[in-house]
Write a protein that holds these residues in place. Structure first.
Motif, short mmCIF file in Angstrom:
data_model
loop_
_atom_site.label_atom_id
_atom_site.label_comp_id
_atom_site.label_asym_id
_atom_site.label_seq_id
_atom_site.Cartn_x
_atom_site.Cartn_y
_atom_site.Cartn_z
N LYS A 132 0.84 -1.50 -0.09
CA LYS A 132 -0.26 -0.07 -0.39
C LYS A 132 1.12 1.30 -0.04
CE LYS A 132 -4.31 -1.26 1.76
NZ LYS A 132 -5.41 -1.40 2.09
N VAL A 133 2.08 1.20 1.01
CA VAL A 133 3.00 2.29 0.59
C VAL A 133 3.48 2.51 -0.57
CG1 VAL A 133 5.29 3.23 1.93
CG2 VAL A 133 3.36 1.85 3.27
N VAL A 134 4.29 1.88 -1.35
CA VAL A 134 4.49 1.60 -1.76
C VAL A 134 4.60 1.78 -3.11
CG1 VAL A 134 6.79 0.00 -3.31
CG2 VAL A 134 6.61 0.37 -1.13
N ASP A 135 3.30 0.96 -3.89
CA ASP A 135 2.65 0.37 -4.71
C ASP A 135 1.38 1.26 -5.15
OD1 ASP A 135 5.17 -0.99 -5.82
OD2 ASP A 135 4.25 -2.77 -5.06
N LYS A 136 1.05 1.47 -6.27
CA LYS A 136 -0.35 1.78 -6.34
C LYS A 136 -1.62 0.53 -6.69
CE LYS A 136 1.65 5.68 -9.71
NZ LYS A 136 0.76 5.40 -10.97
N THR A 137 -2.72 0.79 -5.72
CA THR A 137 -3.71 0.05 -5.90
C THR A 137 -4.79 -0.02 -7.02
OG1 THR A 137 -3.55 -0.19 -3.70
CG2 THR A 137 -5.45 -1.04 -4.55
N TYR A 138 -5.03 -1.37 -7.70
CA TYR A 138 -5.71 -0.63 -8.82
C TYR A 138 -7.20 -1.15 -8.15
CZ TYR A 138 -6.76 -1.64 -14.25
OH TYR A 138 -6.98 -1.96 -14.64
N LYS A 139 -8.10 0.15 -9.16
CA LYS A 139 -9.53 0.63 -7.94
C LYS A 139 -10.51 -0.62 -8.72
CE LYS A 139 -8.45 4.77 -5.43
NZ LYS A 139 -7.88 4.33 -4.10
N ASP A 140 -10.60 -0.44 -10.44
CA ASP A 140 -11.56 -0.98 -10.75
C ASP A 140 -10.96 -2.66 -11.05
OD1 ASP A 140 -12.10 1.67 -11.05
OD2 ASP A 140 -11.01 1.81 -12.83
N LYS A 141 -10.51 -3.37 -10.72
CA LYS A 141 -10.79 -4.43 -11.11
C LYS A 141 -9.78 -5.23 -9.61
CE LYS A 141 -9.90 -4.79 -15.62
NZ LYS A 141 -10.96 -5.53 -16.68
N VAL A 142 -10.11 -6.86 -9.36
CA VAL A 142 -9.97 -6.84 -8.18
C VAL A 142 -9.45 -8.71 -8.61
CG1 VAL A 142 -11.49 -6.25 -6.57
CG2 VAL A 142 -12.76 -8.60 -8.48
N GLY A 143 -8.67 -9.41 -7.86
CA GLY A 143 -7.80 -10.70 -8.34
C GLY A 143 -9.15 -11.88 -8.31
N GLN A 194 -10.31 -14.56 -6.69
CA GLN A 194 -10.70 -14.25 -5.43
C GLN A 194 -10.74 -13.27 -4.54
OE1 GLN A 194 -8.10 -17.17 -5.56
NE2 GLN A 194 -9.24 -18.39 -6.79
N GLY A 195 -11.29 -11.72 -5.72
CA GLY A 195 -11.68 -11.14 -4.87
C GLY A 195 -10.01 -10.28 -4.13
N GLN A 196 -9.58 -10.57 -4.68
CA GLN A 196 -7.87 -10.24 -3.52
C GLN A 196 -8.11 -8.73 -4.13
OE1 GLN A 196 -7.96 -12.98 -6.14
NE2 GLN A 196 -6.74 -14.16 -4.75
N THR A 197 -7.20 -7.74 -3.66
CA THR A 197 -6.86 -5.92 -3.37
C THR A 197 -5.36 -6.58 -4.83
OG1 THR A 197 -7.75 -5.46 -1.61
CG2 THR A 197 -6.37 -4.02 -3.29
N ILE A 198 -5.81 -5.75 -6.30
CA ILE A 198 -4.61 -5.98 -6.72
C ILE A 198 -3.83 -4.90 -7.02
CG2 ILE A 198 -3.81 -5.56 -9.37
CD1 ILE A 198 -5.21 -8.39 -8.79
N TYR A 199 -2.48 -4.42 -6.82
CA TYR A 199 -1.46 -3.53 -6.64
C TYR A 199 -0.59 -4.17 -7.87
CZ TYR A 199 -2.48 -4.65 -2.26
OH TYR A 199 -2.96 -4.53 -0.31
N ILE A 200 -0.37 -2.47 -8.56
CA ILE A 200 1.33 -2.15 -9.34
C ILE A 200 1.75 -1.91 -9.06
CG2 ILE A 200 1.07 -0.65 -12.10
CD1 ILE A 200 -1.67 -0.34 -11.70
N ASP A 201 2.99 -2.42 -9.53
CA ASP A 201 4.22 -1.68 -9.40
C ASP A 201 5.27 -1.00 -10.34
OD1 ASP A 201 4.82 -3.40 -11.70
OD2 ASP A 201 6.09 -5.24 -10.34
N ASN A 202 6.72 -0.88 -9.98
CA ASN A 202 6.65 0.27 -10.72
C ASN A 202 7.35 0.03 -11.56
OD1 ASN A 202 8.39 -1.15 -10.08
ND2 ASN A 202 10.94 0.23 -9.11
N GLY A 244 -16.61 -5.41 -7.81
CA GLY A 244 -18.18 -5.10 -7.69
C GLY A 244 -18.14 -3.83 -7.08
N LYS A 245 -17.61 -2.89 -6.75
CA LYS A 245 -18.06 -1.42 -5.71
C LYS A 245 -18.33 -0.97 -6.22
CE LYS A 245 -14.16 -2.30 -2.33
NZ LYS A 245 -13.06 -1.82 -2.35
#
Length: 105
Positions: free
Chosen positions: A58-69, A71-79, A104-105
């Protein structure tokens, strides 16, 4: 000068004798933990690793808000623009963009 040499010699002799005492003792305590304790300790370690990895992501990478993994996991985008989620053991699992599901939000 003689007292300096005597004190250094005395200190050297004491350190050698303490090392001999410390190495001569045998370990008499043999711990064989209960399998339930091992299982619980592993679960606690995995959860700690997962929480730490998610916090760092959460601190280093961006969170992808429009998509999930998958099984519904939070997706992060690295550098390097790679998509990943954190599994239950705290490891990064990289996924392709085609495997992501809409949020699904």
């Amino acid at each position: 000068m003689k007292t300096l040499w005597k004190s250094m010699l005395c200190a050297l002799m004491m350190s050698v004798s303490f090392e001999g005492i410390a190495q001569s003792g045998k370990d008499t305590l043999k711990v064989n933990p209960d399998p339930a304790i091992k299982k619980t300790a592993k679960k606690v370690g995995n959860k700690t690793s997962e929480i730490a990895a998610k916090g760092a992501a959460k601190v280093v990478d961006k969170t992808y808000k429009d998509k999930v993994g998958p099984q519904g996991q939070t997706i992060y985008i690295d550098n390097e623009s790679r998509y990943y989620y954190i599994n239950t053991k705290g490891k990064k699992v990289y996924v392709s963009k085609s495997r992501l599901k809409p949020s699904g939000k």
